[in-house]
Scaffold this motif. Structure first.
Motif, PDB file in Angstrom:
ATOM      1  N   SER A   1     100.122 -52.603  16.152  1.00  0.00           N
ATOM      2  CA  SER A   1      99.591 -53.453  15.095  1.00  0.00           C
ATOM      3  C   SER A   1     100.725 -54.026  14.258  1.00  0.00           C
ATOM      4  CB  SER A   1      98.652 -52.646  14.185  1.00  0.00           C
ATOM      5  OG  SER A   1      97.599 -52.074  14.928  1.00  0.00           O
ATOM      6  N   LEU A   2     100.684 -55.338  14.073  1.00  0.00           N
ATOM      7  CA  LEU A   2     101.639 -55.973  13.161  1.00  0.00           C
ATOM      8  C   LEU A   2     101.223 -55.746  11.721  1.00  0.00           C
ATOM      9  CD1 LEU A   2     102.278 -59.333  15.046  1.00  0.00           C
ATOM     10  CD2 LEU A   2     103.570 -57.192  15.161  1.00  0.00           C
ATOM     11  N   LYS A   3      99.917 -55.671  11.498  1.00  0.00           N
ATOM     12  CA  LYS A   3      99.376 -55.302  10.190  1.00  0.00           C
ATOM     13  C   LYS A   3      98.441 -54.113  10.439  1.00  0.00           C
ATOM     14  CE  LYS A   3      96.586 -56.867   6.288  1.00  0.00           C
ATOM     15  NZ  LYS A   3      95.655 -57.909   5.789  1.00  0.00           N
ATOM     16  N   PRO A   4      98.923 -52.878  10.273  1.00  0.00           N
ATOM     17  CA  PRO A   4      98.125 -51.701  10.621  1.00  0.00           C
ATOM     18  C   PRO A   4      96.960 -51.493   9.653  1.00  0.00           C
ATOM     19  CG  PRO A   4     100.485 -51.201  10.546  1.00  0.00           C
ATOM     20  CD  PRO A   4     100.289 -52.524   9.887  1.00  0.00           C
ATOM     21  N   PRO A   5      96.029 -50.609  10.038  1.00  0.00           N
ATOM     22  CA  PRO A   5      94.929 -50.291   9.127  1.00  0.00           C
ATOM     23  C   PRO A   5      95.426 -49.491   7.923  1.00  0.00           C
ATOM     24  CG  PRO A   5      94.823 -48.915  11.083  1.00  0.00           C
ATOM     25  CD  PRO A   5      95.882 -49.934  11.335  1.00  0.00           C
ATOM     26  N   THR A   6      94.742 -49.663   6.807  1.00  0.00           N
ATOM     27  CA  THR A   6      95.115 -48.947   5.595  1.00  0.00           C
ATOM     28  C   THR A   6      94.864 -47.455   5.760  1.00  0.00           C
ATOM     29  OG1 THR A   6      94.584 -50.857   4.241  1.00  0.00           O
ATOM     30  CG2 THR A   6      94.649 -48.731   3.127  1.00  0.00           C
ATOM     31  N   GLY A   7      95.786 -46.646   5.258  1.00  0.00           N
ATOM     32  CA  GLY A   7      95.599 -45.204   5.284  1.00  0.00           C
ATOM     33  C   GLY A   7      96.807 -44.491   5.828  1.00  0.00           C
ATOM     34  N   PRO A   8      97.070 -43.282   5.354  1.00  0.00           N
ATOM     35  CA  PRO A   8      98.323 -42.616   5.707  1.00  0.00           C
ATOM     36  C   PRO A   8      98.319 -41.854   7.021  1.00  0.00           C
ATOM     37  CG  PRO A   8      97.131 -41.331   4.072  1.00  0.00           C
ATOM     38  CD  PRO A   8      96.338 -42.583   4.285  1.00  0.00           C
ATOM     39  N   ASN A   9      97.143 -41.438   7.527  1.00  0.00           N
ATOM     40  CA  ASN A   9      97.161 -40.524   8.667  1.00  0.00           C
ATOM     41  C   ASN A   9      95.917 -40.662   9.536  1.00  0.00           C
ATOM     42  OD1 ASN A   9      99.603 -38.777   8.603  1.00  0.00           O
ATOM     43  ND2 ASN A   9      98.831 -38.237   6.574  1.00  0.00           N
ATOM     44  N   GLU A  10      96.051 -40.183  10.769  1.00  0.00           N
ATOM     45  CA  GLU A  10      94.971 -39.920  11.711  1.00  0.00           C
ATOM     46  C   GLU A  10      93.997 -41.092  11.873  1.00  0.00           C
ATOM     47  OE1 GLU A  10      93.237 -36.237  10.423  1.00  0.00           O
ATOM     48  OE2 GLU A  10      94.690 -35.082  11.574  1.00  0.00           O
ATOM     49  N   ALA A  11      94.456 -42.153  12.511  1.00  0.00           N
ATOM     50  CA  ALA A  11      93.597 -43.310  12.775  1.00  0.00           C
ATOM     51  C   ALA A  11      92.553 -42.954  13.832  1.00  0.00           C
ATOM     52  CB  ALA A  11      94.436 -44.498  13.235  1.00  0.00           C
ATOM     53  N   GLN A  12      91.276 -43.056  13.447  1.00  0.00           N
ATOM     54  CA  GLN A  12      90.157 -42.877  14.369  1.00  0.00           C
ATOM     55  C   GLN A  12      89.673 -44.259  14.777  1.00  0.00           C
ATOM     56  OE1 GLN A  12      89.001 -39.796  15.432  1.00  0.00           O
ATOM     57  NE2 GLN A  12      90.773 -38.959  14.321  1.00  0.00           N
ATOM     58  N   VAL A  13      89.594 -44.547  16.081  1.00  0.00           N
ATOM     59  CA  VAL A  13      89.370 -45.910  16.543  1.00  0.00           C
ATOM     60  C   VAL A  13      88.066 -46.008  17.328  1.00  0.00           C
ATOM     61  CG1 VAL A  13      91.802 -46.567  16.555  1.00  0.00           C
ATOM     62  CG2 VAL A  13      90.815 -45.456  18.577  1.00  0.00           C
ATOM     63  N   ALA A  14      87.503 -47.232  17.346  1.00  0.00           N
ATOM     64  CA  ALA A  14      86.273 -47.507  18.088  1.00  0.00           C
ATOM     65  C   ALA A  14      86.181 -49.004  18.317  1.00  0.00           C
ATOM     66  CB  ALA A  14      85.043 -47.007  17.324  1.00  0.00           C
ATOM     67  N   TRP A  15      85.400 -49.391  19.331  1.00  0.00           N
ATOM     68  CA  TRP A  15      85.095 -50.804  19.614  1.00  0.00           C
ATOM     69  C   TRP A  15      83.657 -51.112  19.209  1.00  0.00           C
ATOM     70  CZ3 TRP A  15      88.810 -54.086  20.897  1.00  0.00           C
ATOM     71  CH2 TRP A  15      89.936 -53.642  21.590  1.00  0.00           C
ATOM     72  N   SER A  16      83.396 -52.365  18.870  1.00  0.00           N
ATOM     73  CA  SER A  16      82.022 -52.826  18.743  1.00  0.00           C
ATOM     74  C   SER A  16      81.415 -52.931  20.139  1.00  0.00           C
ATOM     75  CB  SER A  16      81.976 -54.184  18.045  1.00  0.00           C
ATOM     76  OG  SER A  16      82.563 -55.179  18.874  1.00  0.00           O
ATOM     77  N   PRO A  17      80.075 -52.950  20.266  1.00  0.00           N
ATOM     78  CA  PRO A  17      79.463 -53.026  21.599  1.00  0.00           C
ATOM     79  C   PRO A  17      79.862 -54.251  22.395  1.00  0.00           C
ATOM     80  CG  PRO A  17      77.844 -52.367  19.971  1.00  0.00           C
ATOM     81  CD  PRO A  17      79.067 -52.766  19.204  1.00  0.00           C
ATOM     82  N   SER A  18      80.170 -55.365  21.713  1.00  0.00           N
ATOM     83  CA  SER A  18      80.564 -56.577  22.423  1.00  0.00           C
ATOM     84  C   SER A  18      82.046 -56.627  22.739  1.00  0.00           C
ATOM     85  CB  SER A  18      80.189 -57.812  21.590  1.00  0.00           C
ATOM     86  OG  SER A  18      80.911 -57.819  20.369  1.00  0.00           O
ATOM     87  N   GLY A  19      82.830 -55.732  22.117  1.00  0.00           N
ATOM     88  CA  GLY A  19      84.262 -55.699  22.365  1.00  0.00           C
ATOM     89  C   GLY A  19      85.069 -56.703  21.587  1.00  0.00           C
ATOM     90  N   GLU A  20      84.420 -57.520  20.751  1.00  0.00           N
ATOM     91  CA  GLU A  20      85.194 -58.516  20.019  1.00  0.00           C
ATOM     92  C   GLU A  20      85.743 -57.971  18.709  1.00  0.00           C
ATOM     93  OE1 GLU A  20      81.254 -58.981  17.964  1.00  0.00           O
ATOM     94  OE2 GLU A  20      81.927 -58.631  20.019  1.00  0.00           O
ATOM     95  N   MET A  21      85.302 -56.790  18.299  1.00  0.00           N
ATOM     96  CA  MET A  21      85.763 -56.202  17.053  1.00  0.00           C
ATOM     97  C   MET A  21      86.236 -54.777  17.312  1.00  0.00           C
ATOM     98  SD  MET A  21      85.716 -57.266  13.735  1.00  0.00           S
ATOM     99  CE  MET A  21      84.165 -58.059  13.302  1.00  0.00           C
ATOM    100  N   ALA A  22      87.372 -54.429  16.712  1.00  0.00           N
ATOM    101  CA  ALA A  22      87.865 -53.057  16.743  1.00  0.00           C
ATOM    102  C   ALA A  22      87.752 -52.469  15.347  1.00  0.00           C
ATOM    103  CB  ALA A  22      89.314 -53.015  17.218  1.00  0.00           C
ATOM    104  N   TYR A  23      87.488 -51.155  15.284  1.00  0.00           N
ATOM    105  CA  TYR A  23      87.329 -50.479  14.002  1.00  0.00           C
ATOM    106  C   TYR A  23      88.280 -49.292  13.930  1.00  0.00           C
ATOM    107  CZ  TYR A  23      82.909 -53.067  13.930  1.00  0.00           C
ATOM    108  OH  TYR A  23      81.958 -54.059  13.958  1.00  0.00           O
ATOM    109  N   SER A  24      88.682 -48.959  12.697  1.00  0.00           N
ATOM    110  CA  SER A  24      89.542 -47.807  12.478  1.00  0.00           C
ATOM    111  C   SER A  24      89.206 -47.163  11.143  1.00  0.00           C
ATOM    112  CB  SER A  24      91.020 -48.216  12.494  1.00  0.00           C
ATOM    113  OG  SER A  24      91.850 -47.110  12.177  1.00  0.00           O
ATOM    114  N   GLY A  25      89.156 -45.847  11.138  1.00  0.00           N
ATOM    115  CA  GLY A  25      89.058 -45.077   9.904  1.00  0.00           C
ATOM    116  C   GLY A  25      90.279 -44.195   9.793  1.00  0.00           C
TER     117      GLY A  25
END
Length: 548
Positions: free
Chosen positions: A498-522
């Motif tokens: 990621s050139l602009k990573p998700p906000t947060g200091p640790n342990e990125a939990q990742v998932a895709w939307s059902p269509s695959g056009e969106m990625a999510y991270s907690g």
């Protein structure tokens, strides 16, 4: 008179003899010579030339509307253009190529925001298919519509938590429903708007912190389960979190036994589905428990202790702990349940394996590792894996995985025994791996420690996200890195970070939307201090840039 008669008789005899002996002297007509057989006509050589395909009308590279039309044509050395047939596929929307037809245009309606690639290929009358389909890439970026006011944490439509965690996320099959778990504060959040607005749905869930695991049914966004009370109990809802019911797992667990992973199966039967948890004791006393669900919990059953193949003799395994569990997408047909297990401490085998289990859906039993060469150690040949305990482990399956066909057993896995917040410790082979049935390939997502993975698409046309454990200072502040590869089926996939990573200091939990056009991270704040900010983020460009 008598002389005359003799003369006549003798004359007649001579005449007959003359006629009979001269018959062969009469000239006969010559026998005609048959004409030469003409050579067979020369057949034209077989048509092996493949047609070409051209897209003649496409949307722009970036558009702010969601109805798009494509037009195309083709050419061939033999087949007239009017007789060519075409097949098309929109990556990010379609599941596969369409049947070949004479159509030369296709319109898509109400496409969600995101990035897409359109493919179209032609076929001639001889059956030759264009091996290089014509392509067109485009991105839809419409303005986010104003939504009605939603009750959200902190008065914000974004899920940003100070001094706490977004340590698990689960995305529903409808593309709108998302659940997020705040472990330290024992809270469960839900968004009905793909992450734009959140509600707390913790009412009805008992059990003290920590709340550690979260799962949603792959075919029903309203069926959600959460592990509570420091990994000893499971609560489940079948109405999207309006009501939760305790499943009674806590009364089944042995001393020191704690839940490490949770999964919900697709529906099967009339109707039935099941919950599954994997547990660990830290010394190889873990189990797999299932709960057959028919609108409500019906009781937990141990499908590991004493089950065939659970403790194999080759390799010799005397005890295991379970750290990841996953149902096959085709569970109703193949009954397959996969698990990452780590064997008990030395002098045991002290390794990490992929287990394959086949459930008897008519009973509450399972057979483990009944296929040749299972269980599979999750490392390349000549390398080593750790035993229990593992800190991180995750499984991801392509949509066309099938446990009943060795050629379709493609599994992505990751593991690490590095303690939370520690970058270098433990076994140096921790990484992302791909297992093609019994062949294991290391996918080289290091140097970061990977704590979660997510796959979208089929094996031959899929993409893989990998969320890292550690944070780093970036131009955007403290953030956790996420990696993505668009060719995970390769023996040497190309990873982009990621050139602009998700906000947060640790342990990125990742998932895709059902269509695959969106990625999510907690992200969580483990090891980052109470003032660190963790958040739920999304990406529209395969994890290249993330926004809250």
């Amino acid at each position: 008179m008598r002389m005359t008669n003799r003369f006549i008789t003798l004359f007649s005899l001579c005449l007959v003899l003359l006629i009979w002996t001269g018959a062969d002297c009469v000239p006969q007509p010559p026998t005609p010579t048959p004409p030469p057989t003409p050579p067979p006509p020369e057949l034209p050589p077989p048509d092996t030339t493949r047609p070409e395909t051209i897209i003649t009308s496409t949307p722009g590279e970036t558009i702010d509307y969601n109805e798009v039309t494509f037009e195309w044509t083709g050419s061939d050395d033999t087949t007239p253009t009017t007789d060519l047939t075409y097949s098309c596929y929109l990556e990010g929307h379609d599941t596969d190529y369409s049947p070949f037809t004479l159509d030369t245009a296709r319109t898509y309606y109400e496409l969600p925001d995101g990035s897409y690639v359109f493919y179209v290929k032609s076929q001639d009358e001889a059956g030759n298919i264009d091996p290089t389909p014509a392509t067109s890439e485009f991105t839809i970026a419409t303005a986010v519509p104003e939504e009605a006011e939603v009750e959200v944490p902190g008065g914000s439509q974004l899920l940003i938590l100070i001094g706490s965690e977004v340590n698990r996320i689960a995305v529903g099959c409808d593309g709108k429903t998302i659940y997020a778990l705040d472990s330290g504060n024992a809270q469960l959040y839900k968004s009905d708007l793909s992450g734009y607005g959140w509600n707390i749905i913790s009412a009805g869930i008992a059990g003290a912190a920590t709340w550690d695991e979260l799962a949603v049914a792959p075919d029903d966004p309203d069926i959600v389960a959460v592990v509570t009370n420091a990994r000893t109990e499971v609560y489940m809802s079948i109405d999207g979190g309006t009501n939760f019911h305790v499943t009674g797992l806590g009364g089944k667990l042995g001393a020191g036994e704690r839940v490490q992973c949770l999964a919900i199966s697709p529906c099967y039967g009339t109707p039935s589905r099941e919950l599954a948890v994997g547990t660990a004791t830290g010394n190889g006393g873990g189990k797999v428990w299932v709960n057959i669900v028919n609108h409500f919990a019906s009781g937990w059953q141990d499908i590991s202790t004493g089950a065939a193949g659970w403790l194999p003799t080759a390799p010799a395994i005397s005890g295991t702990d379970v750290f990841a569990i996953k149902y096959s997408p085709a569970f109703a047909a193949d009954g397959t349940l996969l698990a990452i297990v780590a064997s008990g401490p030395a002098p045991d085998t002290d390794d990490t394996y992929l287990y394959i289990g086949i459930r008897d859906l008519a009973s509450k039993t399972a057979i483990w590792n009944d296929s040749p060469r299972y269980p599979i150690e999750i490392c390349q040949s000549g390398q080593d894996t750790p035993g229990t305990p593992l800190t991180y482990a995750d499984l991801a399956l392509p949509a066309d995985y099938s446990g009943g066909m060795p050629s379709s057993r493609h599994v992505y896995a990751c593991w690490s025994d590095n303690p939370p917040g520690v970058a270098v410790a433990g076994n140096a082979n921790d990484d992302v791996y791909r297992l093609d049935d019994t062949m294991c390939y290391r996918l080289q997502a290091r140097p970061d420690i990977i704590c979660s993975i997510a796959h979208y698409g089929f094996y031959s046309r899929g993409k893989l996200l990998a969320g890292a454990m550690m944070s780093a200072n970036t131009p955007f502040g403290l953030a956790t890195q996420v990696y993505c590869t668009l060719n995970p089926q390769s023996t040497c996939p190309v990873w982009q970070k990621s050139l602009k990573p998700p906000t947060g200091p640790n342990e990125a939990q990742v998932a895709w939307s059902p269509s695959g056009e969106m990625a999510y991270s907690g992200t969580s704040s483990i090891g980052g201090g109470g003032s660190n900010e963790s958040a739920f983020s999304h990406s529209r460009d395969n994890g290249l840039t993330w926004n809250q």
